[in-house]
Design a protein around this motif. Structure first.
Motif, PDB file in Angstrom:
ATOM      1  N   LEU A  19      -8.493  31.302  21.686  1.00 56.68           N
ATOM      2  CA  LEU A  19      -7.808  31.721  20.796  1.00 56.68           C
ATOM      3  C   LEU A  19      -6.349  31.828  21.254  1.00 56.68           C
ATOM      4  CD1 LEU A  19      -9.504  34.751  19.201  1.00 56.68           C
ATOM      5  CD2 LEU A  19      -8.888  32.605  18.021  1.00 56.68           C
ATOM      6  N   ASP A  20      -6.043  32.093  22.531  1.00 57.75           N
ATOM      7  CA  ASP A  20      -4.623  31.992  22.741  1.00 57.75           C
ATOM      8  C   ASP A  20      -4.228  30.659  22.816  1.00 57.75           C
ATOM      9  OD1 ASP A  20      -2.544  33.439  24.061  1.00 57.75           O
ATOM     10  OD2 ASP A  20      -3.213  32.600  26.148  1.00 57.75           O
ATOM     11  N   LYS A  21      -5.016  29.801  23.339  1.00 59.87           N
ATOM     12  CA  LYS A  21      -4.641  28.325  23.264  1.00 59.87           C
ATOM     13  C   LYS A  21      -4.355  27.862  21.694  1.00 59.87           C
ATOM     14  CE  LYS A  21      -6.756  26.783  27.564  1.00 59.87           C
ATOM     15  NZ  LYS A  21      -7.526  26.083  28.016  1.00 59.87           N
ATOM     16  N   ALA A  22      -5.014  28.418  20.822  1.00 63.89           N
ATOM     17  CA  ALA A  22      -4.979  28.030  19.387  1.00 63.89           C
ATOM     18  C   ALA A  22      -3.736  28.516  18.917  1.00 63.89           C
ATOM     19  CB  ALA A  22      -6.135  28.283  18.671  1.00 63.89           C
ATOM     20  N   PHE A  23      -3.411  29.970  19.160  1.00 61.02           N
ATOM     21  CA  PHE A  23      -2.058  30.625  19.000  1.00 61.02           C
ATOM     22  C   PHE A  23      -0.931  29.808  19.273  1.00 61.02           C
ATOM     23  CE2 PHE A  23      -3.943  34.477  17.340  1.00 61.02           C
ATOM     24  CZ  PHE A  23      -2.988  34.859  16.224  1.00 61.02           C
ATOM     25  N   SER A  24      -0.993  29.428  20.823  1.00 61.91           N
ATOM     26  CA  SER A  24       0.052  28.729  21.217  1.00 61.91           C
ATOM     27  C   SER A  24       0.738  27.453  20.697  1.00 61.91           C
ATOM     28  CB  SER A  24      -0.314  28.431  22.805  1.00 61.91           C
ATOM     29  OG  SER A  24       0.807  27.702  23.246  1.00 61.91           O
ATOM     30  N   ALA A  25      -0.574  26.803  20.275  1.00 66.17           N
ATOM     31  CA  ALA A  25      -0.127  25.268  19.427  1.00 66.17           C
ATOM     32  C   ALA A  25       0.327  25.533  18.157  1.00 66.17           C
ATOM     33  CB  ALA A  25      -1.517  24.568  19.205  1.00 66.17           C
ATOM     34  N   LEU A  26      -0.625  26.616  17.449  1.00 67.04           N
ATOM     35  CA  LEU A  26       0.196  26.955  15.901  1.00 67.04           C
ATOM     36  C   LEU A  26       1.349  27.482  15.937  1.00 67.04           C
ATOM     37  CD1 LEU A  26      -2.954  28.379  13.770  1.00 67.04           C
ATOM     38  CD2 LEU A  26      -1.377  26.639  13.247  1.00 67.04           C
ATOM     39  N   SER A  27       1.855  28.570  16.949  1.00 62.39           N
ATOM     40  CA  SER A  27       3.160  28.940  16.996  1.00 62.39           C
ATOM     41  C   SER A  27       4.157  28.054  17.304  1.00 62.39           C
ATOM     42  CB  SER A  27       3.316  30.282  18.030  1.00 62.39           C
ATOM     43  OG  SER A  27       3.011  29.590  19.202  1.00 62.39           O
ATOM     44  N   SER A  28       3.764  26.910  18.225  1.00 67.09           N
ATOM     45  CA  SER A  28       4.882  26.019  18.406  1.00 67.09           C
ATOM     46  C   SER A  28       5.069  25.098  17.091  1.00 67.09           C
ATOM     47  CB  SER A  28       4.422  24.916  19.422  1.00 67.09           C
ATOM     48  OG  SER A  28       4.260  25.647  20.808  1.00 67.09           O
ATOM     49  N   GLU A  29       4.076  24.789  16.431  1.00 68.80           N
ATOM     50  CA  GLU A  29       4.162  23.952  15.027  1.00 68.80           C
ATOM     51  C   GLU A  29       4.822  24.784  13.958  1.00 68.80           C
ATOM     52  OE1 GLU A  29       1.314  21.952  11.841  1.00 68.80           O
ATOM     53  OE2 GLU A  29       0.255  22.407  14.036  1.00 68.80           O
TER      54      GLU A  29
END
Length: 130
Positions: A19-29
């Motif tokens: 989830l942390d990796k998914a958050f990181s990707a979405l927050s950048s996008e």
């Protein structure tokens, strides 16, 4: 003497790390900030609740909880939090849509639908952060 800098909490298990990796990707996008377990909320006189993620979006704060197992005490905290803090968007990401109890046909998703709780299984919906 030097002061030690307080260490930021990090995800403890594999599902929270995903989830942390998914958050990181979405927050950048999508250009929003988030933190892992940044705050503790009092949800009852004798209980506190520390959600896994809080995202700061253009439309306000989004609380996201990652769950592998969704035990009775977790369900009580979620209900108490959503009732006492209605100003927050709240979403649960389940690792699997398991039965509430062994042998039951009633699943985590059924419980969320019954109580009006936003949820997804193994994914973070973009719409949540718009």
């Amino acid at each position: 003497m030097s002061k030690k800098k307080k260490k930021e909490p990090t995800p403890r298990n594999s599902f929270e790390r995903v989830l942390d990796k998914a958050f990181s990707a979405l927050s950048s996008e999508m250009k929003f900030d988030y933190k892992y377990e940044p705050e503790t909320f009092n949800v009852k006189v004798d209980v506190t609740y520390k959600p896994d993620f809080i995202a700061e979006t253009k439309s306000g704060r989004v609380i996201v909880e990652g769950k592998g197992y969704f035990r009775d005490e977790d369900r009580k905290k979620v209900l108490a939090f959503t009732q006492q803090y209605p100003e927050y968007k709240y979403h649960i990401v389940f690792e699997r849509d398991n039965p509430i109890y062994k042998g039951s046909k009633y699943r985590y998703s059924d419980w969320c639908n019954k109580h009006g709780i936003s949820y997804s299984v193994k994914s973070l919906p973009k719409e949540l952060f718009e």
